[in-house]
Design a protein around this motif. Structure first.
Motif, PDB file in Angstrom:
ATOM      1  N   SER A 145       0.856  -1.188   0.000  1.00  0.00           N
ATOM      2  CA  SER A 145       0.000   0.000   0.000  1.00  0.00           C
ATOM      3  C   SER A 145       0.891   1.237   0.000  1.00  0.00           C
ATOM      4  N   ASP A 146       0.401   2.295  -0.634  1.00  0.00           N
ATOM      5  CA  ASP A 146       1.133   3.562  -0.581  1.00  0.00           C
ATOM      6  C   ASP A 146       0.933   4.260   0.757  1.00  0.00           C
ATOM      7  N   GLN A 147       0.053   3.722   1.605  1.00  0.00           N
ATOM      8  CA  GLN A 147      -0.213   4.298   2.913  1.00  0.00           C
ATOM      9  C   GLN A 147       0.608   3.653   4.024  1.00  0.00           C
ATOM     10  N   ALA A 148       1.457   2.691   3.685  1.00  0.00           N
ATOM     11  CA  ALA A 148       2.194   1.952   4.706  1.00  0.00           C
ATOM     12  C   ALA A 148       3.662   1.807   4.315  1.00  0.00           C
ATOM     13  N   ASP A 149       4.499   1.648   5.333  1.00  0.00           N
ATOM     14  CA  ASP A 149       5.916   1.391   5.081  1.00  0.00           C
ATOM     15  C   ASP A 149       6.078   0.000   4.469  1.00  0.00           C
ATOM     16  N   PRO A 150       7.116  -0.187   3.662  1.00  0.00           N
ATOM     17  CA  PRO A 150       7.337  -1.523   3.082  1.00  0.00           C
ATOM     18  C   PRO A 150       7.805  -2.518   4.134  1.00  0.00           C
ATOM     19  N   ILE A 151       7.589  -3.785   3.844  1.00  0.00           N
ATOM     20  CA  ILE A 151       8.158  -4.863   4.642  1.00  0.00           C
ATOM     21  C   ILE A 151       9.532  -5.169   4.058  1.00  0.00           C
ATOM     22  N   VAL A 152      10.536  -5.282   4.909  1.00  0.00           N
ATOM     23  CA  VAL A 152      11.868  -5.626   4.431  1.00  0.00           C
ATOM     24  C   VAL A 152      12.138  -7.092   4.754  1.00  0.00           C
ATOM     25  N   LEU A 153      12.276  -7.898   3.713  1.00  0.00           N
ATOM     26  CA  LEU A 153      12.519  -9.328   3.882  1.00  0.00           C
ATOM     27  C   LEU A 153      14.002  -9.637   3.739  1.00  0.00           C
ATOM     28  N   PHE A 154      14.546 -10.294   4.748  1.00  0.00           N
ATOM     29  CA  PHE A 154      15.907 -10.824   4.654  1.00  0.00           C
ATOM     30  C   PHE A 154      16.003 -11.991   5.618  1.00  0.00           C
ATOM     31  N   SER A 155      16.802 -12.975   5.281  1.00  0.00           N
ATOM     32  CA  SER A 155      16.901 -14.180   6.085  1.00  0.00           C
ATOM     33  C   SER A 155      17.780 -13.956   7.308  1.00  0.00           C
ATOM     34  N   LYS A 156      17.322 -14.448   8.462  1.00  0.00           N
ATOM     35  CA  LYS A 156      18.064 -14.250   9.704  1.00  0.00           C
ATOM     36  C   LYS A 156      17.785 -15.386  10.689  1.00  0.00           C
ATOM     37  N   PRO A 157      18.727 -15.676  11.582  1.00  0.00           N
ATOM     38  CA  PRO A 157      18.514 -16.723  12.581  1.00  0.00           C
ATOM     39  C   PRO A 157      17.696 -16.210  13.755  1.00  0.00           C
ATOM     40  N   ALA A 158      17.223 -17.140  14.565  1.00  0.00           N
ATOM     41  CA  ALA A 158      16.393 -16.773  15.715  1.00  0.00           C
ATOM     42  C   ALA A 158      17.138 -15.926  16.738  1.00  0.00           C
ATOM     43  N   SER A 159      18.459 -15.966  16.691  1.00  0.00           N
ATOM     44  CA  SER A 159      19.269 -15.187  17.638  1.00  0.00           C
ATOM     45  C   SER A 159      19.502 -13.745  17.182  1.00  0.00           C
ATOM     46  N   ASP A 160      18.965 -13.368  16.013  1.00  0.00           N
ATOM     47  CA  ASP A 160      19.231 -12.049  15.452  1.00  0.00           C
ATOM     48  C   ASP A 160      18.745 -10.943  16.395  1.00  0.00           C
ATOM     49  N   LYS A 161      19.581  -9.946  16.602  1.00  0.00           N
ATOM     50  CA  LYS A 161      19.278  -8.881  17.559  1.00  0.00           C
ATOM     51  C   LYS A 161      18.212  -7.906  17.070  1.00  0.00           C
ATOM     52  N   SER A 162      17.840  -7.984  15.798  1.00  0.00           N
ATOM     53  CA  SER A 162      16.788  -7.106  15.292  1.00  0.00           C
ATOM     54  C   SER A 162      15.396  -7.577  15.718  1.00  0.00           C
ATOM     55  N   LEU A 163      15.306  -8.800  16.235  1.00  0.00           N
ATOM     56  CA  LEU A 163      14.014  -9.349  16.643  1.00  0.00           C
ATOM     57  C   LEU A 163      13.629  -8.842  18.034  1.00  0.00           C
ATOM     58  N   PRO A 164      12.354  -8.581  18.260  1.00  0.00           N
ATOM     59  CA  PRO A 164      11.923  -8.134  19.592  1.00  0.00           C
ATOM     60  C   PRO A 164      12.106  -9.231  20.624  1.00  0.00           C
ATOM     61  N   GLY A 165      12.375  -8.828  21.850  1.00  0.00           N
ATOM     62  CA  GLY A 165      12.603  -9.801  22.909  1.00  0.00           C
ATOM     63  C   GLY A 165      11.483  -9.893  23.924  1.00  0.00           C
ATOM     64  N   SER A 166      10.472  -9.039  23.823  1.00  0.00           N
ATOM     65  CA  SER A 166       9.366  -9.047  24.779  1.00  0.00           C
ATOM     66  C   SER A 166       8.047  -8.800  24.067  1.00  0.00           C
ATOM     67  N   ASP A 167       6.955  -9.122  24.767  1.00  0.00           N
ATOM     68  CA  ASP A 167       5.607  -8.993  24.203  1.00  0.00           C
ATOM     69  C   ASP A 167       5.526  -9.700  22.842  1.00  0.00           C
ATOM     70  N   VAL A 168       5.981 -10.943  22.825  1.00  0.00           N
ATOM     71  CA  VAL A 168       6.099 -11.694  21.574  1.00  0.00           C
ATOM     72  C   VAL A 168       5.171 -12.914  21.581  1.00  0.00           C
ATOM     73  N   THR A 169       4.531 -13.149  20.457  1.00  0.00           N
ATOM     74  CA  THR A 169       3.861 -14.419  20.182  1.00  0.00           C
ATOM     75  C   THR A 169       4.734 -15.166  19.174  1.00  0.00           C
ATOM     76  N   SER A 170       5.110 -16.377  19.498  1.00  0.00           N
ATOM     77  CA  SER A 170       5.994 -17.171  18.636  1.00  0.00           C
ATOM     78  C   SER A 170       5.196 -18.263  17.925  1.00  0.00           C
ATOM     79  N   VAL A 171       5.393 -18.375  16.613  1.00  0.00           N
ATOM     80  CA  VAL A 171       4.658 -19.355  15.811  1.00  0.00           C
ATOM     81  C   VAL A 171       5.659 -20.157  14.971  1.00  0.00           C
ATOM     82  N   ILE A 172       5.639 -21.477  15.113  1.00  0.00           N
ATOM     83  CA  ILE A 172       6.525 -22.356  14.354  1.00  0.00           C
ATOM     84  C   ILE A 172       5.770 -22.834  13.115  1.00  0.00           C
ATOM     85  N   VAL A 173       6.275 -22.528  11.933  1.00  0.00           N
ATOM     86  CA  VAL A 173       5.555 -22.878  10.698  1.00  0.00           C
ATOM     87  C   VAL A 173       6.173 -24.054   9.939  1.00  0.00           C
TER      88      VAL A 173
END
Length: 227
Positions: A145-173
């Motif tokens: 949408s032109d009304q929203a920021d883009p999603i940036v896709l890049f591959s990363k491990p679960a230990s990546d520091k860019s991931l939030p550490g609290s208030d998280v719901t985790s889903v294994i796909v």
């Protein structure tokens, strides 16, 4: 004087009404995406996923009652296909259905790269995708949408520091019962299981598209406020 007041009241009413309509109008996706998601049959969710889907849907609904961000991370073995697709579809549909505080991420037990078949499919159904770079590796900006920021896709491990550490719901796909590389994924919160079929490198395009449509359908289900 009375005429002046009447005109003022009329103008104020118009402004307030217009403002109310803008606030309550559904955010606009690109037209091709609107058509794609509208055509999904929400009755075609996997019944073995029912409990996880209802739990995710409940968490999503609760996020609307809180001003804080609600973070959800999709985990897979390599963060290349299923988890990335889940991230894109849930973020898109959260925006479209006005779940305002939802922030969606994805990660893997290991990192590899974003599957080209996912990028092709997203482009095919109406996303605007451009190649970029993140940490000296290929990444993609995905716009819905032109009304929203883009999603940036890049591959990363679960230990990546860019991931939030609290208030998280985790889903294994990925399916830890069938995929050895999916076992023992470490998450920061209680895990919900939502295993989608694995798409191998040698699999035909129609299988990849079938899996992606399945993921889109289930993300549409959990974000739909009417079901």
């Amino acid at each position: 004087m009375k005429k002046t007041i009447s005109v003022f009241v009329l103008l104020l009413t118009i402004v307030l009404f217009s403002s109310f309509n803008r606030e309550n109008a559904a955010p606009r996706l690109y037209p091709e995406l609107d058509r794609y998601f509208a055509a999904l049959n929400l009755k075609q969710v996997d019944q073995s996923h029912a409990q996880s889907l209802e739990n995710i849907k409940s968490n999503l609904s609760m996020s609307n009652m809180d001003r804080a961000d609600w973070n959800i991370i999709f985990y897979c073995s390599e963060n290349s296909f299923r988890s990335q697709a889940s991230q894109v579809f849930l973020q898109t549909l959260s925006f479209a259905n006005k779940h305002k505080n939802v922030k969606v991420f994805s990660a893997g037990k290991t990192a590899s790269g974003v599957d080209a078949r996912l990028i092709d499919y997203l482009t095919q159904i109406g996303y605007k995708v451009s190649k970029t770079e993140r940490r000296n590796a290929t990444a993609y900006e995905v716009r819905f949408s032109d009304q929203a920021d883009p999603i940036v896709l890049f591959s990363k491990p679960a230990s990546d520091k860019s991931l939030p550490g609290s208030d998280v719901t985790s889903v294994i796909v990925c399916d830890s019962g069938k995929e050895a590389e999916c076992k023992d994924i470490q998450t920061s919160s209680l895990q919900f299981k939502l295993p989608f079929e694995k798409v191998e490198t040698a699999d035909a395009r129609d299988k990849a598209e079938k899996v992606l449509k399945h993921i889109a359908t289930e993300m549409a289900y959990v974000t739909n406020k009417r079901n």
